[in-house]
Design an enzyme around this catalytic site. Structure first.
Site, PDB file in Angstrom:
ATOM      1  N   LYS A 126      19.457  30.927  60.042  1.00  0.00           N
ATOM      2  CA  LYS A 126      19.484  32.201  60.734  1.00  0.00           C
ATOM      3  C   LYS A 126      18.159  33.011  60.266  1.00  0.00           C
ATOM      4  O   LYS A 126      18.013  32.936  59.046  1.00  0.00           O
ATOM      5  CB  LYS A 126      20.662  32.879  60.846  1.00  0.00           C
ATOM      6  CG  LYS A 126      20.398  33.546  62.058  1.00  0.00           C
ATOM      7  CD  LYS A 126      21.428  32.631  63.007  1.00  0.00           C
ATOM      8  CE  LYS A 126      21.993  33.111  64.316  1.00  0.00           C
ATOM      9  NZ  LYS A 126      22.300  32.875  65.440  1.00  0.00           N
ATOM     10  N   ASP A 166      18.983  35.232  70.128  1.00  0.00           N
ATOM     11  CA  ASP A 166      20.138  35.458  69.700  1.00  0.00           C
ATOM     12  C   ASP A 166      20.163  36.899  69.964  1.00  0.00           C
ATOM     13  O   ASP A 166      19.345  37.282  71.208  1.00  0.00           O
ATOM     14  CB  ASP A 166      20.115  35.422  67.852  1.00  0.00           C
ATOM     15  CG  ASP A 166      21.575  35.895  68.079  1.00  0.00           C
ATOM     16  OD1 ASP A 166      22.939  34.711  68.204  1.00  0.00           O
ATOM     17  OD2 ASP A 166      22.634  36.373  67.459  1.00  0.00           O
TER      18      ASP A 166
HETATM   19  P1  NDP Z   1      22.063  39.172  74.722  1.00  0.00           P
HETATM   20  O1  NDP Z   1      21.165  40.118  73.813  1.00  0.00           O
HETATM   21  O2  NDP Z   1      21.273  38.788  75.722  1.00  0.00           O
HETATM   22  O3  NDP Z   1      23.442  40.351  74.688  1.00  0.00           O
HETATM   23  C1  NDP Z   1      24.463  40.834  74.133  1.00  0.00           C
HETATM   24  C2  NDP Z   1      25.080  41.581  74.534  1.00  0.00           C
HETATM   25  O4  NDP Z   1      26.193  41.695  73.684  1.00  0.00           O
HETATM   26  C3  NDP Z   1      24.982  42.447  75.328  1.00  0.00           C
HETATM   27  O5  NDP Z   1      25.449  43.317  76.872  1.00  0.00           O
HETATM   28  C4  NDP Z   1      25.213  44.091  74.058  1.00  0.00           C
HETATM   29  O6  NDP Z   1      25.363  44.708  75.096  1.00  0.00           O
HETATM   30  C5  NDP Z   1      26.219  43.039  73.811  1.00  0.00           C
HETATM   31  N1  NDP Z   1      26.628  43.701  71.963  1.00  0.00           N
HETATM   32  C6  NDP Z   1      25.330  43.765  71.537  1.00  0.00           C
HETATM   33  N2  NDP Z   1      26.466  44.173  70.096  1.00  0.00           N
HETATM   34  C7  NDP Z   1      27.345  44.712  69.991  1.00  0.00           C
HETATM   35  C8  NDP Z   1      27.841  46.063  69.844  1.00  0.00           C
HETATM   36  N3  NDP Z   1      27.647  45.778  67.974  1.00  0.00           N
HETATM   37  N4  NDP Z   1      28.557  45.759  70.127  1.00  0.00           N
HETATM   38  C9  NDP Z   1      29.383  45.776  71.766  1.00  0.00           C
HETATM   39  N5  NDP Z   1      28.699  45.460  72.451  1.00  0.00           N
HETATM   40  C10 NDP Z   1      27.647  44.475  71.872  1.00  0.00           C
HETATM   41  O7  NDP Z   1      22.917  38.410  72.928  1.00  0.00           O
HETATM   42  P2  NDP Z   1      22.859  36.827  73.794  1.00  0.00           P
HETATM   43  O8  NDP Z   1      23.639  36.683  75.135  1.00  0.00           O
HETATM   44  O9  NDP Z   1      22.281  35.861  73.319  1.00  0.00           O
HETATM   45  O10 NDP Z   1      24.067  36.509  72.224  1.00  0.00           O
HETATM   46  C11 NDP Z   1      25.845  37.113  72.549  1.00  0.00           C
HETATM   47  C12 NDP Z   1      26.629  36.317  71.227  1.00  0.00           C
HETATM   48  O11 NDP Z   1      26.768  35.096  71.273  1.00  0.00           O
HETATM   49  C13 NDP Z   1      25.653  36.504  70.114  1.00  0.00           C
HETATM   50  O12 NDP Z   1      26.996  36.819  69.145  1.00  0.00           O
HETATM   51  C14 NDP Z   1      25.527  34.997  69.748  1.00  0.00           C
HETATM   52  O13 NDP Z   1      25.504  35.126  68.531  1.00  0.00           O
HETATM   53  C15 NDP Z   1      25.612  34.913  70.513  1.00  0.00           C
HETATM   54  N6  NDP Z   1      25.163  33.091  71.024  1.00  0.00           N
HETATM   55  C16 NDP Z   1      24.578  33.478  71.577  1.00  0.00           C
HETATM   56  C17 NDP Z   1      23.334  32.221  71.661  1.00  0.00           C
HETATM   57  C18 NDP Z   1      21.774  32.342  72.533  1.00  0.00           C
HETATM   58  O14 NDP Z   1      21.801  30.784  72.639  1.00  0.00           O
HETATM   59  N7  NDP Z   1      21.662  33.468  72.959  1.00  0.00           N
HETATM   60  C19 NDP Z   1      23.541  30.853  71.317  1.00  0.00           C
HETATM   61  C20 NDP Z   1      25.239  30.939  70.543  1.00  0.00           C
HETATM   62  C21 NDP Z   1      25.714  32.463  69.977  1.00  0.00           C
HETATM   63  P3  NDP Z   1      24.246  46.265  74.961  1.00  0.00           P
HETATM   64  O15 NDP Z   1      23.498  45.503  75.707  1.00  0.00           O
HETATM   65  O16 NDP Z   1      24.963  47.392  74.923  1.00  0.00           O
HETATM   66  O17 NDP Z   1      23.513  46.085  73.663  1.00  0.00           O
HETATM   67  O1  2IT Z   2      24.094  30.959  67.887  1.00  0.00           O
HETATM   68  C1  2IT Z   2      23.519  30.299  67.465  1.00  0.00           C
HETATM   69  O2  2IT Z   2      23.841  29.303  67.987  1.00  0.00           O
HETATM   70  C2  2IT Z   2      21.690  30.534  68.405  1.00  0.00           C
HETATM   71  N1  2IT Z   2      21.828  31.679  68.608  1.00  0.00           N
HETATM   72  C3  2IT Z   2      21.180  29.915  68.891  1.00  0.00           C
HETATM   73  C4  2IT Z   2      20.203  29.286  67.750  1.00  0.00           C
HETATM   74  C5  2IT Z   2      19.177  28.185  68.204  1.00  0.00           C
HETATM   75  O3  2IT Z   2      18.855  27.260  67.674  1.00  0.00           O
HETATM   76  O4  2IT Z   2      18.699  28.040  69.375  1.00  0.00           O
END
Ligand code: NDP
Ligand code: 2IT
Length: 445
Positions: A126, A166
């Protein structure tokens, strides 16, 4: 916790002071692993846990860049290459002001087991930066990404380490990062990053995969109790990549998603969130959730507060770590909660997990429920390696098979270890044994 494991855990905590999220993730995994070590004393003799908790390599670097006003800005970049027993290090990059080494290490540690559960040949890693993309112009984001990659490029590669997105890193950022990698190395090495644009080596379904996969996993859990998403009342936290696609998938299966959030507040729409409008505001305009209020009369916006104050039969936390605490969990349980599917990484506090488990709620931990994103990244790597690109339908079918497979493996492992329905135990043991076996086979490295 098993006393032998507790001693190792205490040493890990003492060696890594101040890394609260990393301590939390390690403790949660160790609590599941006592019975495995009874059956497999060779894991203790081989110091597997001690090795697993020490990343193979950690890189911390300066990221200097100039903002639009010409002022110099300095951020910190990280890449933690945690474990390569099963394949090249694989995992996302997070750009958010809260990023520090402890957060990157918790995410990298979780990624090892998640990636093992997918059944794909990928290790765990990561990275990220404390850079805050919010309010920055495209040109500023591009200059930041170029500077970040100017250091990172020497550490990554198709067979070494394959970053992706992420929080704060989506298609735009992956584009700038890929462009700079190609420019520095003079190589069109598609497999070095995943989440690429579809016309230059990306995979269909990768943008949807995490949110879709989380709902597929939760649907499999519901099935074990003779239920489905049809007619469920769902609350989702977040409104980013994972949240939006979880909402879309849940609604396509007949659920009504009544609320979602960002870090400023949440919206409630009893008729069901309008996903097209949500995509327009968040993905196209890069706006705030609040803007819904003026665009759709059914929506009410609540500034601040907690989206978990809204009753749900299915909760899908898709924002960030420790966003759902014990009190919120208890309130949801009192008001009819059936299932939790974690789209985010470690969104439920340890107290919340205890509440869910004591109440017999179907609880799908992130490392199993959100594995669809990284699994589809591995499908993107497969397509890149064969210079092929698959249809949406074929790729979605592969994603579904993988998620159902992860669900079934977690459930079967929980049965095997005498705690049916405990997906935490199933995911931790299932992921760990695969990595531990590979580490022993590869010798002391
Ligand atoms: P994005 O940046 O697209 O969206 C993040 C969302 O979470 C936004 O709505 C943001 O609000 C909110 N957020 C982030 N940080 C905070 C915080 N400290 N407090 C409150 N709200 C918060 O990210 P993703 O959708 O890609 O990721 C969301 C989650 O999913 C994370 O935990 C990530 O690790 C996990 N994840 C993502 C994957 C991927 O493929 N993208 C794969 C597996 C897991 P705001 O805009 O106000 O900051
Ligand atoms: O938390 C996760 O699994 C991710 N942000 C996706 C990682 C990836 O390599 O697609």
């Amino acid at each position: 916790m098993d006393a032998r494991l507790e001693a190792i855990r205490d040493t890990v905590l003492a060696r890594n002071p101040g890394e609260g999220e990393f301590h939390q993730a390690v403790t949660e995994v160790f609590e599941s692993l006592g019975p495995v070590h009874d059956r497999h004393p060779e894991f203790l003799e081989g110091a597997v846990l001690e090795r697993l908790c020490e990343p193979e390599r950690q890189i911390i670097f300066r990221v200097p860049w100039a903002d639009d006003a010409g002022r110099f800005q300095i951020n910190r970049g990280f890449r933690v290459e945690f474990n390569s027993a099963l394949g090249p290090f694989k995992g996302g990059l997070r750009f958010h002001p809260s990023v520090n080494l402890g957060i990157v290490k918790f995410l990298g540690f979780e990624q090892i087991f998640k990636n093992a559960l997918t059944g794909m040949p990928i290790g765990g890693g990561k990275g990220g930066s404390d850079f805050d993309p919010r309010g920055r112009s495209d040109a500023e984001v591009m200059r930041f990404c170029q500077s970040f990659m100017t250091e990172l490029y020497r550490h990554i590669g198709e067979y070494t380490d394959v970053p992706a997105g992420d929080i704060g890193v989506g298609g735009r950022e992956i584009g700038y990062l890929f462009g700079q990698y190609k420019r520095i190395t003079n190589r069109y090495e598609s497999g070095v990053l995943t989440g690429k644009g579809i016309s230059w080596g990306g995979s269909l379904v990768r943008p949807e995969a995490t949110g879709y996969g989380t709902v597929i996993f939760a649907a499999e859990m519901l099935k074990t109790r003779g239920q489905s998403f049809d007619g469920q009342r769902v609350v989702v936290s977040g409104s980013g990549n994972v949240a939006i696609n979880a909402i879309a998938k849940a609604q396509s299966l007949g659920a009504t998603v009544v609320a979602c959030s960002d870090s400023s507040g949440y919206i409630v729409d009893e008729a069901g969130i309008d996903v097209a409008l949500l995509r327009q505001i968040k993905e196209v305009e890069r706006g705030r959730l609040k803007e819904h209020e003026t665009r759709r009369s059914a929506v009410s916006y609540v500034e601040g507060g907690s989206v978990w104050d809204i009753d749900a039969t299915v909760a899908l936390p898709c924002a960030t770590q420790n966003e759902l605490d014990g009190d919120a969990a208890a309130r949801l349980v009192r008001n009819g909660l059936l299932a939790v599917g974690e789209g985010a990484n470690m969104p439920s506090t340890r107290a919340a997990v205890a509440v869910f488990q004591e109440a017999g709620i179907l609880y799908g931990p992130g490392k199993a429920a959100n594995a669809g994103g990284v699994a589809t990244s591995a499908l993107e790597m497969q397509q890149n390696a064969s210079r092929d690109s698959w249809s949406f339908a074929h790729t979605e079918e592969r994603l579904t098979e993988i998620m159902v497979g992860i669900h079934d493996r977690c459930a079967a492992t929980a049965d095997e270890y005498g705690d049916p329905g405990n997906y935490v135990l199933g995911a931790n043991i299932g992921g760990f044994v695969k990595v531990a076996d590979a580490m022993l086979a590869q010798g002391l490295i």
